[in-house]
Design an enzyme around this catalytic site. Structure first.
Site, PDB file in Angstrom:
ATOM      1  N   ARG A  78     -41.257  37.509 -21.126  1.00  0.00           N
ATOM      2  CA  ARG A  78     -40.031  37.778 -20.377  1.00  0.00           C
ATOM      3  C   ARG A  78     -38.770  37.362 -21.126  1.00  0.00           C
ATOM      4  O   ARG A  78     -38.763  36.351 -21.831  1.00  0.00           O
ATOM      5  CB  ARG A  78     -40.078  37.055 -19.024  1.00  0.00           C
ATOM      6  CG  ARG A  78     -41.146  37.625 -18.104  1.00  0.00           C
ATOM      7  CD  ARG A  78     -41.457  36.704 -16.928  1.00  0.00           C
ATOM      8  NE  ARG A  78     -42.430  37.341 -16.045  1.00  0.00           N
ATOM      9  CZ  ARG A  78     -43.759  37.296 -16.228  1.00  0.00           C
ATOM     10  NH1 ARG A  78     -44.255  36.625 -17.258  1.00  0.00           N
ATOM     11  NH2 ARG A  78     -44.563  37.913 -15.387  1.00  0.00           N
ATOM     12  N   HIS A 103     -42.370  42.479 -21.555  1.00  0.00           N
ATOM     13  CA  HIS A 103     -43.242  43.212 -22.480  1.00  0.00           C
ATOM     14  C   HIS A 103     -42.595  44.466 -23.065  1.00  0.00           C
ATOM     15  O   HIS A 103     -43.250  45.496 -23.242  1.00  0.00           O
ATOM     16  CB  HIS A 103     -44.550  43.570 -21.794  1.00  0.00           C
ATOM     17  CG  HIS A 103     -45.419  42.391 -21.463  1.00  0.00           C
ATOM     18  ND1 HIS A 103     -45.385  41.212 -22.170  1.00  0.00           N
ATOM     19  CD2 HIS A 103     -46.361  42.213 -20.477  1.00  0.00           C
ATOM     20  CE1 HIS A 103     -46.262  40.358 -21.650  1.00  0.00           C
ATOM     21  NE2 HIS A 103     -46.859  40.944 -20.616  1.00  0.00           N
ATOM     22  N   HIS A 173     -52.622  42.181 -25.562  1.00  0.00           N
ATOM     23  CA  HIS A 173     -52.768  41.760 -24.168  1.00  0.00           C
ATOM     24  C   HIS A 173     -54.191  41.994 -23.652  1.00  0.00           C
ATOM     25  O   HIS A 173     -54.384  42.441 -22.520  1.00  0.00           O
ATOM     26  CB  HIS A 173     -51.761  42.501 -23.286  1.00  0.00           C
ATOM     27  CG  HIS A 173     -51.335  41.739 -22.080  1.00  0.00           C
ATOM     28  ND1 HIS A 173     -52.196  41.451 -21.055  1.00  0.00           N
ATOM     29  CD2 HIS A 173     -50.137  41.205 -21.733  1.00  0.00           C
ATOM     30  CE1 HIS A 173     -51.538  40.789 -20.103  1.00  0.00           C
ATOM     31  NE2 HIS A 173     -50.296  40.607 -20.500  1.00  0.00           N
ATOM     32  N   ASP A 230     -50.113  31.416 -15.575  1.00  0.00           N
ATOM     33  CA  ASP A 230     -49.343  32.429 -16.297  1.00  0.00           C
ATOM     34  C   ASP A 230     -48.233  31.676 -17.003  1.00  0.00           C
ATOM     35  O   ASP A 230     -47.049  31.811 -16.685  1.00  0.00           O
ATOM     36  CB  ASP A 230     -48.788  33.487 -15.339  1.00  0.00           C
ATOM     37  CG  ASP A 230     -48.264  34.719 -16.076  1.00  0.00           C
ATOM     38  OD1 ASP A 230     -48.324  34.731 -17.329  1.00  0.00           O
ATOM     39  OD2 ASP A 230     -47.781  35.660 -15.418  1.00  0.00           O
ATOM     40  N   GLU A 288     -52.647  35.135 -25.032  1.00  0.00           N
ATOM     41  CA  GLU A 288     -51.654  35.916 -25.767  1.00  0.00           C
ATOM     42  C   GLU A 288     -50.935  35.035 -26.785  1.00  0.00           C
ATOM     43  O   GLU A 288     -50.105  34.209 -26.421  1.00  0.00           O
ATOM     44  CB  GLU A 288     -50.646  36.530 -24.800  1.00  0.00           C
ATOM     45  CG  GLU A 288     -51.256  37.367 -23.694  1.00  0.00           C
ATOM     46  CD  GLU A 288     -50.275  37.590 -22.569  1.00  0.00           C
ATOM     47  OE1 GLU A 288     -49.149  38.061 -22.828  1.00  0.00           O
ATOM     48  OE2 GLU A 288     -50.620  37.273 -21.415  1.00  0.00           O
TER      49      GLU A 288
END
Length: 324
Positions: A78, A103, A173, A230, A288
């Site tokens: 982000r 992304h 991803h 996350d 990631e």
């Protein structure tokens, strides 16, 4: 080996390429640079696909938001407020995640058809991203090279050049499920990260680097991942010129082990809590490798700026093994 995988609505063909070496089979799509499948054996020698994917192109087109196996960019993760300032100039990006850019925007690298060229034991994917695409400055020429080494490890090398100052932060991803089905919440993770970047309600870092000691973000000793992640973990090694092993994911049921080595300073741990049908929450774990979220607005974070005359390069290696 390559085969026709499907056709986009404008008639553009999408091909699937298969790499195989040392008992590992990897399938890559020209659409999104997607890693559709990674087939590896368990402790009994039975091979199964250990990444989430769809059997046909329609699945990826109908469900783009999980970014299953795709190359994401120009900027993975982000950017707050979908804007950043570079050299005194404000750049406004596509806001596709509430007020933020995620992304690469509405049509990032995950929704592009890449040119694919075979190389020794692998594939080189290339595309050009025009100046102003999704709001990012500079024409960016990007390549992603997938290879399988003599041990069956999957290497991913990202390289880019630009004709104007810009920001670059690509990643892959893929969602890993070493069992090959069901939930990945029982997988055990070891991660060489003593700090993490706390986030606000929009998952934007608040600028702090917090010690993981005594928190649920402490994976320095292997333990079950569970769900509810996350977040960006700050890798102890920082940015390195060559990949350094930073993580190990283990599925006790199958015996499969995934190791991750990277040149990157961060790893976004996402336990797929918000993934939609046909998958269930927790069906995979995304590891990631990348620079930190919102780095263009955080001068104290590792820099993601690429300038003309320079070359961006990043490398991550996914290794596979089994335990008895």
């Amino acid at each position: 080996m390559n085969e026709l995988f499907g056709t986009l609505s404008d008639g553009t063909p999408v091909h699937r390429w298969t790499l195989e070496r040392a008992g590992v089979r990897v399938r890559v799509l020209s659409y999104g640079g997607i890693v559709q499948a990674v087939e590896v054996p368990d402790r009994q020698g039975r091979s199964r696909n250990v990444v989430l994917g769809f059997p046909g192109l329609d699945g990826y087109l109908a469900h783009p938001e999980p970014y299953l196996g795709a190359v994401v960019g120009r900027y993975a993760n982000r950017i707050a407020g979908a804007r950043f300032t570079l050299d005194g100039r404000v750049h406004t990006l596509a806001a596709n995640n509430g007020p933020n850019s995620l992304h690469g925007g509405e049509r990032g690298f995950d929704k592009r058809v890449w040119d694919v060229t075979p190389v020794a034991h692998g594939l080189r994917l290339t595309l050009a991203s025009a100046h102003g695409e999704e709001g990012f400055p500079g024409r960016l020429e990007m390549s992603v090279t997938y290879t399988l080494d003599e041990r069956g490890a999957l290497g991913i090398v990202y390289e880019a050049v630009t004709d104007a100052p810009t920001v670059v932060n690509p990643t892959n991803h893929s969602y890993w499920n070493l069992a090959g089905s069901g939930s990945a919440a029982g997988h055990e993770l070891r991660l060489a990260a003593s700090r993490f970047t706390p986030v606000d309600a929009d998952l934007i870092p608040d600028g702090d680097h917090r010690d993981v000691t005594g928190t649920r973000f402490d994976f320095r000793g292997a333990r079950r991942t569970g769900t509810g992640y996350d977040h960006n973990l700050v890798l102890d090694k920082g940015v390195t010129p060559t990949p350094v092993e930073v993580a190990e994911l283990y599925d006790p049921a199958s015996g499969r082990v995934l190791t991750v080595a990277t040149t990157e300073p961060g790893m976004q741990l996402y336990t797929a809590d918000h993934i939609g049908e046909p998958f269930a929450p927790g069906a995979g774990i995304a590891l990631e490798t990348q620079h930190f979220p919102d780095s263009p607005n955080r001068p104290d974070f590792p820099c993601t700026v690429l300038r003309p005359g320079g070359t961006f390069r990043s490398e991550t290696v996914y290794g596979f093994a089994v335990r008895p």
